[in-house]
Design a protein around this motif. Structure first.
Motif, PDB file in Angstrom:
ATOM      1  N   VAL A 763       0.868  -1.177   0.000  1.00  0.00           N
ATOM      2  CA  VAL A 763       0.000   0.000   0.000  1.00  0.00           C
ATOM      3  C   VAL A 763       0.903   1.224   0.000  1.00  0.00           C
ATOM      4  CG1 VAL A 763      -1.805   1.267   1.206  1.00  0.00           C
ATOM      5  CG2 VAL A 763      -1.782  -1.235   1.294  1.00  0.00           C
ATOM      6  N   THR A 764       0.664   2.132  -0.925  1.00  0.00           N
ATOM      7  CA  THR A 764       1.458   3.353  -0.998  1.00  0.00           C
ATOM      8  C   THR A 764       0.528   4.532  -1.253  1.00  0.00           C
ATOM      9  OG1 THR A 764       3.400   4.367  -2.034  1.00  0.00           O
ATOM     10  CG2 THR A 764       1.888   3.193  -3.480  1.00  0.00           C
ATOM     11  N   TYR A 765       0.997   5.735  -0.894  1.00  0.00           N
ATOM     12  CA  TYR A 765       0.154   6.924  -0.982  1.00  0.00           C
ATOM     13  C   TYR A 765       0.847   8.006  -1.794  1.00  0.00           C
ATOM     14  CZ  TYR A 765      -2.650   4.741   2.627  1.00  0.00           C
ATOM     15  OH  TYR A 765      -3.446   3.875   3.318  1.00  0.00           O
ATOM     16  N   GLY A 766       0.036   8.769  -2.502  1.00  0.00           N
ATOM     17  CA  GLY A 766       0.550   9.873  -3.308  1.00  0.00           C
ATOM     18  C   GLY A 766       0.625  11.167  -2.518  1.00  0.00           C
ATOM     19  N   ARG A 767       0.558  12.283  -3.235  1.00  0.00           N
ATOM     20  CA  ARG A 767       0.667  13.620  -2.639  1.00  0.00           C
ATOM     21  C   ARG A 767      -0.366  13.772  -1.521  1.00  0.00           C
ATOM     22  NH1 ARG A 767       2.297  18.658  -4.777  1.00  0.00           N
ATOM     23  NH2 ARG A 767       2.389  20.139  -3.040  1.00  0.00           N
ATOM     24  N   GLN A 768       0.093  14.249  -0.378  1.00  0.00           N
ATOM     25  CA  GLN A 768      -0.800  14.350   0.766  1.00  0.00           C
ATOM     26  C   GLN A 768      -1.629  15.625   0.686  1.00  0.00           C
ATOM     27  OE1 GLN A 768       1.342  13.565   4.373  1.00  0.00           O
ATOM     28  NE2 GLN A 768       2.035  11.561   3.663  1.00  0.00           N
ATOM     29  N   LEU A 769      -2.879  15.485   1.157  1.00  0.00           N
ATOM     30  CA  LEU A 769      -3.873  16.543   1.038  1.00  0.00           C
ATOM     31  C   LEU A 769      -4.447  16.856   2.412  1.00  0.00           C
ATOM     32  CD1 LEU A 769      -5.722  14.865  -1.967  1.00  0.00           C
ATOM     33  CD2 LEU A 769      -4.031  16.704  -2.147  1.00  0.00           C
ATOM     34  N   ARG A 770      -4.938  18.098   2.564  1.00  0.00           N
ATOM     35  CA  ARG A 770      -5.537  18.508   3.825  1.00  0.00           C
ATOM     36  C   ARG A 770      -6.988  18.899   3.600  1.00  0.00           C
ATOM     37  NH1 ARG A 770      -2.993  22.981   4.849  1.00  0.00           N
ATOM     38  NH2 ARG A 770      -4.749  24.412   4.626  1.00  0.00           N
ATOM     39  N   ALA A 771      -7.849  18.439   4.537  1.00  0.00           N
ATOM     40  CA  ALA A 771      -9.250  18.853   4.527  1.00  0.00           C
ATOM     41  C   ALA A 771      -9.517  19.653   5.788  1.00  0.00           C
ATOM     42  CB  ALA A 771     -10.156  17.633   4.460  1.00  0.00           C
ATOM     43  N   ASP A 772      -9.926  20.901   5.630  1.00  0.00           N
ATOM     44  CA  ASP A 772     -10.254  21.756   6.768  1.00  0.00           C
ATOM     45  C   ASP A 772     -11.762  21.782   6.947  1.00  0.00           C
ATOM     46  OD1 ASP A 772      -7.547  22.497   7.187  1.00  0.00           O
ATOM     47  OD2 ASP A 772      -7.713  23.929   5.520  1.00  0.00           O
ATOM     48  N   PRO A 787      -3.544  20.564  -1.398  1.00  0.00           N
ATOM     49  CA  PRO A 787      -2.255  19.852  -1.347  1.00  0.00           C
ATOM     50  C   PRO A 787      -1.352  20.430  -0.258  1.00  0.00           C
ATOM     51  CG  PRO A 787      -2.823  20.437  -3.600  1.00  0.00           C
ATOM     52  CD  PRO A 787      -3.782  21.171  -2.712  1.00  0.00           C
ATOM     53  N   LEU A 788      -0.662  19.570   0.434  1.00  0.00           N
ATOM     54  CA  LEU A 788       0.314  19.995   1.423  1.00  0.00           C
ATOM     55  C   LEU A 788       1.640  20.287   0.747  1.00  0.00           C
ATOM     56  CD1 LEU A 788      -0.342  17.491   4.355  1.00  0.00           C
ATOM     57  CD2 LEU A 788      -1.114  19.843   4.170  1.00  0.00           C
ATOM     58  N   ALA A 789       2.496  20.912   1.465  1.00  0.00           N
ATOM     59  CA  ALA A 789       3.868  21.092   0.969  1.00  0.00           C
ATOM     60  C   ALA A 789       4.529  19.721   0.895  1.00  0.00           C
ATOM     61  CB  ALA A 789       4.626  22.036   1.897  1.00  0.00           C
ATOM     62  N   ASP A 790       5.745  19.696   0.402  1.00  0.00           N
ATOM     63  CA  ASP A 790       6.396  18.416   0.140  1.00  0.00           C
ATOM     64  C   ASP A 790       6.804  17.665   1.400  1.00  0.00           C
ATOM     65  OD1 ASP A 790       6.115  18.728  -2.550  1.00  0.00           O
ATOM     66  OD2 ASP A 790       8.065  19.707  -2.817  1.00  0.00           O
ATOM     67  N   GLU A 791       6.728  18.341   2.543  1.00  0.00           N
ATOM     68  CA  GLU A 791       7.135  17.610   3.746  1.00  0.00           C
ATOM     69  C   GLU A 791       6.156  16.459   4.000  1.00  0.00           C
ATOM     70  OE1 GLU A 791       4.430  20.909   5.288  1.00  0.00           O
ATOM     71  OE2 GLU A 791       6.028  20.717   3.797  1.00  0.00           O
ATOM     72  N   ILE A 792       6.665  15.363   4.546  1.00  0.00           N
ATOM     73  CA  ILE A 792       5.851  14.178   4.819  1.00  0.00           C
ATOM     74  C   ILE A 792       5.250  14.307   6.214  1.00  0.00           C
ATOM     75  CG2 ILE A 792       5.881  11.683   5.158  1.00  0.00           C
ATOM     76  CD1 ILE A 792       8.073  11.500   3.090  1.00  0.00           C
ATOM     77  N   VAL A 793       3.946  14.300   6.292  1.00  0.00           N
ATOM     78  CA  VAL A 793       3.270  14.366   7.578  1.00  0.00           C
ATOM     79  C   VAL A 793       3.276  12.994   8.243  1.00  0.00           C
ATOM     80  CG1 VAL A 793       1.085  14.833   8.729  1.00  0.00           C
ATOM     81  CG2 VAL A 793       1.841  16.289   6.837  1.00  0.00           C
ATOM     82  N   LEU A 794       3.022  11.978   7.477  1.00  0.00           N
ATOM     83  CA  LEU A 794       2.992  10.628   8.027  1.00  0.00           C
ATOM     84  C   LEU A 794       3.378   9.651   6.930  1.00  0.00           C
ATOM     85  CD1 LEU A 794       2.225   8.670  10.348  1.00  0.00           C
ATOM     86  CD2 LEU A 794      -0.064   8.574   9.349  1.00  0.00           C
ATOM     87  N   ASP A 795       4.309   8.770   7.243  1.00  0.00           N
ATOM     88  CA  ASP A 795       4.676   7.722   6.298  1.00  0.00           C
ATOM     89  C   ASP A 795       3.751   6.536   6.544  1.00  0.00           C
ATOM     90  OD1 ASP A 795       5.769   5.960   4.588  1.00  0.00           O
ATOM     91  OD2 ASP A 795       7.809   6.042   5.375  1.00  0.00           O
ATOM     92  N   ALA A 796       2.698   6.437   5.744  1.00  0.00           N
ATOM     93  CA  ALA A 796       1.689   5.401   5.942  1.00  0.00           C
ATOM     94  C   ALA A 796       1.852   4.225   4.992  1.00  0.00           C
ATOM     95  CB  ALA A 796       0.294   6.004   5.761  1.00  0.00           C
TER      96      ALA A 796
END
Length: 868
Positions: A763-772, A787-796
C-alpha cells in the motif's frame, strides 16, 4: 457487454418455444416401502446378497433432472430400505454398461464422480432432512438440509458403507445408526428421496422426480412408509482425544515459562516448546427428538488456517467457520431471512450468531498497547474453549437449539525492558450463549425467536479490559404460499450493552456505559419456473450491535434492494439453463442524512450445452458519501463508478478444469481504478489425486483515504465540536495471492492433504492533502482538498508478506475414530518500506528480512469413538 446482449437477444425466442409440460406436484408424489430386518445379520460389503434384504421390495423408476429433464434415466437404478432397532440400512444396484467415474477423495468433499445418495426427513416437517451419499470410489459424504432449500455439509456422523463392482455395474450398501438422527416416537412416514449421479453425462437421476425451477426442496420429497415400530435410540457417544505438539517460534526473546492451561506446555529453549492436550466430545439423546452434544477442552489443530487477505475497507473481514464442533448444527441458529445480492453493502446486514466469536484470536502487540521495548514471549494464538454444550431437537412441535461455551482468562508472557518476564492479563474469562426456538404455524408459517448473551466472569474493571455484558434477541416470522412460490419474512432484534467502555464509533455514534438499539428486516420473495423476484429491507439504529457474539459490518443504516430475474431452468437448443437479472440497491444512514450507496446492476449467466458456465454483468454506482473513513462520522465525498465483472468455468468432468473471474472498475472525474483478476486451475491427473491452484490479483488506485486523524484534546472522544483538519492522500494498493491445495487418497479412509498460500501486498500513498472542516459534520468535498507542501506528515506506506503451509495425514482407523498427523508453518512480515511505491520483489524479500516471524507446529492427535 456482448455476452449480456447475446443473452438478451436469445432469451425471447427460447422462452417462446414450446415448453415441455410436467405434471403438477401432487401427481409426482411417490411412496417407497421399507421393511423391518427380521433375518440374519447384514455384512456391509456393497452387495445386497443376504437373505434379510429380500424383506424389502426392490424399487426403481428413476427420471432425469438433467441433462434430459423428465426423460427416463439412461441407466437402471434400484434400491431397498431396511431397518431394525439400531440401524437403518440402504442398498442400491447401479447398472451401467461402462465403468463408473470412480474419483477417490477425502470424506465430505463434493467432487465430480458417480454416486448414490438419499435424503431422509425423519420428522416429516418438510423443512429439514439428513443427506447420505456414497461415491463409486467408496468415500462418504453426509450433510443436512434446512429451511427447505438450504444445504450444508458441515454435519458429520459415524456410519458404515461399502461399494462393490459386478458384471452389470456397481452397488452400494449403507448402515446408519439411528442414534445419529432425530427419530420421533410413533413415526409412520418420513420424507424420502433417492438420487444417482452419472458423472460422464452430467446426469442426475431422481426417484421422486422434481422438475427444475419449482420452489422448494425438502417440501417436494417423496415418502417412506413401512417404518411402524421404529423408535429413537438413546446411547451415549464418547470421543476422547489426546494430542502431542511440538512448536517452534522465531523471533524468540526469552524462554517461556511452563503453563498448565488448555494444553500443558513446557519450553525446551526460547524457540522450542512441547505440549500435551487431552479432551472429550460426547453426545446423548436425552429424549426421542432431543440431543445433547458437548466438548471439553477441544483442540482444532487439524483445521486449515484462514487465508490472508488485504482488507482496505473500514469493515471487519468475515472468515468462515472451519472447526468441526461449531460447524455441526450451525444451521440451527440461522434465521430464515436470506439476501441473494452480494457485493458492496450486500449479504446479511447482520448475523445474530457468528461462531468465530467463540475461541476468537488473542490480542496482538498493538492491541495490548505495548511499547516497542516490550516483547511478547508467549501467548496462545486463540482463546481456549474450556467447554461447550449444544442441545438441539424438538419439544412438541417446536424446534429448539441451545449452545453455551465457557472461555477462560488469557494471559500473555511479556519480556519487560529490565529483562524480567511479566504475566499480563489480556482477556477476561466469559460465558457465551445462543438459543433459538422455531414453532411451525400449520404448513405455511414459522415463528422463531433467537437470543444471545455474553457475560464476563470475575472480571476486574480496574485492568481496563473489555468487561461488558452484551445481550441481543428478537422474533422472526415467515409465511409461505401453498406451492412455496411466495414467501415473506420479517424479523426484529434488540441489543443491550452494560459495563461498556465509552467509545465513539467510526460513523460518529457515541456508545456510553449502557447502550441499546434495534434492527428490523424483511423480505418478500417470489419464485416461478421462469422468473423470480425479491425485495429486501433493513433498518439498523445507530447503537444496535450484535458483534460480541454475532457479525455485522455496521449499524446506523437503512438498506433497500431488490431484483427481477427471467430464467430458463430447462434444457433448450441453446443452453442447459440460463438467467438474466436486473436489480438495484439503496443505502442511507439511519436518519437519511447521508446516502451511503446507490447502484443498479444487470447480470446474466448461461450453463451451456457443453457444461461451461459463463456469467457477466455491469454494476453502476452513483456518487455517495462515506461516513466511516474519517473515523468520527464526518462524511467524505465518493465518486460514482462503473464496474464490469464476470466469470467463466469450463466443464468440471474433464481432468483439467479452468475457472476465471474478473472485476474492472473506473471512476471519474478524478481517475480511480479497480482491477481484480483471479482463477483456479483444477487438476485430477489420477483418480486418487486431485489438486487446485488459485491465483488472485487485486489492484486499486486513486481512492482518497485518510492517513492522519485530528489530535484529540484532553477528555475529548471525538473532535467534531470544533474546527479541525484531516490529512488524506490518494491510495494505490496491490495484493497477489497464490494458493495450492492437493489431496491424495490412499483409501476412502486414509488421505493426505496439503495446503499452501503465498500472499504479498503493498500500500502506498501519493501527494498528501488537507481537509479543513468547521464545527459539525459537513461533507468533505474532494474538490476542496488542499495539497500539502512536500514535507511528509505521516509515512503510511506498508508492505506485507505471508506464507501458510498445512500438511494433514488423516486416517479413520475405525468407524468414527480418527488419527491426525499435522504439520503447519506460518511466516509473516509487515514493514514500512524505505522507499515509496509498489515493489513485488521487495515484498517477497520480506520473508528473509529483519523482523520476519516464523512458526512451526507438529501435531499428533488421536480420538476414539465409543457408544455406551
Amino acid at each position: 457487454m456482448r455476452a449480456t446482449l447475446l443473452l438478451l437477444a436469445a432469451a425471447t425466442p427460447v422462452l417462446a418455444q414450446p415448453r415441455k409440460e410436467f405434471p403438477p406436484e401432487t401427481d409426482l408424489v411417490r411412496v417407497a416401502h421399507a421393511a423391518r430386518r427380521n433375518g440374519g445379520a447384514i455384512q456391509i460389503d456393497g452387495r445386497m446378497d443376504e437373505e434379510a434384504w429380500q424383506a424389502a421390495p426392490l424399487q426403481d423408476g428413476f427420471r432425469q433432472a438433467s441433462p434430459d429433464e423428465g426423460e427416463p434415466a439412461s441407466v437402471r437404478t434400484e434400491f431397498r430400505v431396511l431397518w431394525d432397532d439400531e440401524y437403518l440400512y440402504f442398498g442400491a444396484n447401479c447398472d451401467d454398461p461402462e465403468a463408473p467415474t470412480a474419483t477417490l477423495s477425502r470424506r465430505d468433499r463434493l467432487i465430480e464422480g458417480d454416486s448414490v445418495q438419499f435424503d431422509l426427513d425423519t420428522t416429516l416437517d418438510r423443512r429439514t432432512a439428513y443427506h447420505f451419499q456414497v461415491y463409486a470410489a467408496g468415500q462418504q459424504l453426509d450433510a443436512l438440509h434446512f429451511n427447505d432449500v438450504d444445504f450444508t455439509t458441515d454435519w458429520d456422523a459415524a456410519w458404515e458403507s461399502a461399494v462393490a463392482r459386478g458384471p452389470k455395474g456397481w452397488s452400494v450398501e449403507m448402515k446408519i445408526p439411528l442414534r445419529v438422527m432425530r427419530i420421533p416416537e410413533g413415526a409412520r412416514l418420513m420424507g424420502f428421496n433417492v438420487y444417482r449421479i452419472l458423472s460422464r453425462r452430467k446426469e442426475e437421476d431422481q426417484w421422486r422426480f422434481r422438475p427444475n425451477g419449482r420452489a422448494g426442496d425438502v417440501s417436494r420429497f417423496g415418502l417412506l412408509d413401512g417404518i411402524e415400530g421404529i423408535h429413537p435410540v438413546r446411547e451415549l457417544e464418547l470421543r476422547p482425544y489426546v494430542g502431542l505438539k511440538l512448536l517452534r517460534n522465531v523471533p524468540a526473546y526469552a524462554k517461556p515459562r511452563a503453563e498448565l492451561g488448555s494444553c500443558a506446555t513446557v519450553a525446551f529453549d526460547p524457540q522450542r516448546q512441547g505440549g500435551f492436550c487431552a479432551g472429550l466430545d460426547f453426545r446423548y439423546n436425552v429424549a426421542s427428538d432431543l440431543a445433547l452434544v458437548g466438548t471439553i477442552n477441544p483442540d482444532f489443530g487439524q483445521v486449515e488456517a484462514d487465508q490472508r487477505v488485504l482488507n482496505l475497507s473500514t469493515f471487519e473481514t468475515f472468515f468462515p467457520e472451519k472447526r468441526p464442533f461449531f460447524l455441526e448444527g450451525l444451521d440451527l441458529f440461522k434465521t430464515p431471512l436470506r439476501v441473494d445480492i452480494n457485493g458492496t453493502y450486500g449479504g446479511d446486514a447482520y448475523q445474530i450468531f457468528y461462531s468465530r466469536r467463540i475461541g476468537r484470536g488473542t490480542p496482538t502487540h498493538d492491541d495490548l498497547d505495548l511499547s516497542d521495548e516490550q516483547k511478547i514471549v508467549y501467548q496462545q494464538p486463540s482463546v481456549p474453549v474450556l467447554a461447550a454444550i449444544k442441545m438441539s431437537g424438538t419439544v412438541g412441535t417446536a424446534s429448539v437449539g441451545l449452545l453455551t461455551a465457557l472461555e477462560p482468562q488469557v494471559t500473555v508472557q511479556v519480556l519487560e525492558p529490565d529483562g524480567h518476564l511479566a504475566d499480563l492479563r489480556s482477556l477476561e474469562a466469559r460465558s457465551t450463549s445462543v438459543g433459538r426456538v422455531r414453532q411451525p404455524l400449520g404448513d405455511r408459517g414459522l415463528l422463531g425467536f433467537t437470543a444471545t448473551s455474553v457475560n464476563p466472569i470475575l472480571a476486574s474493571p480496574s485492568l481496563g479490559l473489555n468487561h461488558r455484558h452484551a445481550h441481543a434477541g428478537g422474533p422472526d416470522l415467515t409465511f409461505y404460499s401453498a406451492d412455496r412460490s411466495w414467501d415473506a419474512t420479517v424479523q426484529a432484534l434488540g441489543s443491550v450493552l452494560t459495563g461498556n467502555i465509552p467509545e465513539v464509533l467510526r460513523d460518529g455514534t457515541f456508545r456510553g456505559e449502557t447502550s441499546s438499539g434495534y434492527a428490523t428486516s424483511g423480505r418478500l420473495h417470489h419464485s416461478e419456473e421462469y422468473w423470480a423476484s425479491a425485495i429486501n429491507w433493513d433498518l439498523l439504529s445507530p447503537r444496535f450491535t450484535v458483534n460480541d457474539l454475532g457479525f455485522m459490518p455496521r449499524a446506523n443504516m437503512f438498506r433497500g434492494m431488490g431484483y427481477l430475474a427471467v430464467r430458463d431452468p430447462h434444457p433448450s437448443a441453446y443452453w442447459q439453463s440460463a438467467q438474466l437479472l436486473l436489480g438495484g440497491r439503496e443505502v442511507h444512514d439511519y436518519r437519511f442524512t447521508n446516502r451511503l450507496n446507490r447502484d443498479v446492476f444487470l447480470e446474466g449467466w448461461i450453463n451451456t450445452k457443453s457444461f461451461w458456465f459463463i456469467d457477466t454483468g455491469f454494476d453502476y454506482f452513483a456518487p455517495y458519501v462515506d461516513d466511516r473513513e474519517l473515523e468520527d462520522g464526518t462524511p467524505l465525498e465518493r465518486q460514482g463508478q462503473l464496474q464490469w465483472y464476470g466469470s467463466v468455468a469450463t466443464d468440471s468432468r474433464k481432468p483439467i478444469q479452468v475457472q476465471l473471474y474478473w472485476t474492472e472498475g473506473r471512476s471519474s472525474p478524478r481517475f480511480e481504478r479497480l482491477n481484480q483478476l483471479g482463477g483456479t486451475l483444477v487438476l485430477r491427473p489420477l483418480p486418487q489425486l486431485d489438486g487446485s491452484l488459485d491465483f488472485a490479483y487485486s489492484e486499486s488506485a486513486g481512492t482518497i483515504r485518510q492517513i492522519a486523524t485530528p489530535a484529540l484534546l484532553a477528555g475529548e472522544l471525538e473532535p467534531t465540536r470544533r474546527a479541525r483538519s484531516y490529512i488524506l492522500a490518494a491510495q494505490q494498493a496491490r495484493s497477489v495471492s497464490t494458493t495450492l491445495r492437493a489431496t491424495y487418497s490412499f483409501t476412502p479412509y486414509l488421505t493426505l492433504q496439503a495446503y499452501g498460500q503465498l500472499f504479498t501486498a503493498s500500500v502506498t500513498y501519493g501527494r498528501q492533502l488537507r481537509a479543513d472542516v468547521g464545527p459539525g459534520r459537513s461533507t468533505v468535498k474532494l474538490d476542496a482538498l488542499v495539497p500539502l507542501a512536500d514535507e511528509i506528515v505521516l509515512d503510511a506506506d506498508d508492505r506485507q508478506v505471508g506464507l501458510n503451509l498445512n500438511i494433514i495425514l488423516r486416517w479413520e482407523w475405525r468407524t468414527g475414530s480418527t488419527l491426525y498427523l499435522v504439520y503447519a508453518h506460518q511466516s509473516a512480515n509487515d514493514v514500512v518500506p524505505l522507499r515509496p511505491g509498489l515493489d513485488f520483489a521487495g515484498e517477497l524479500g520480506l520473508l528473509s528480512a529483519a523482523g520476519v516471524s516464523h512458526g512451526d507446529t507438529i501435531l499428533l492427535k488421536v480420538d476414539l469413538l465409543s457408544a455406551l
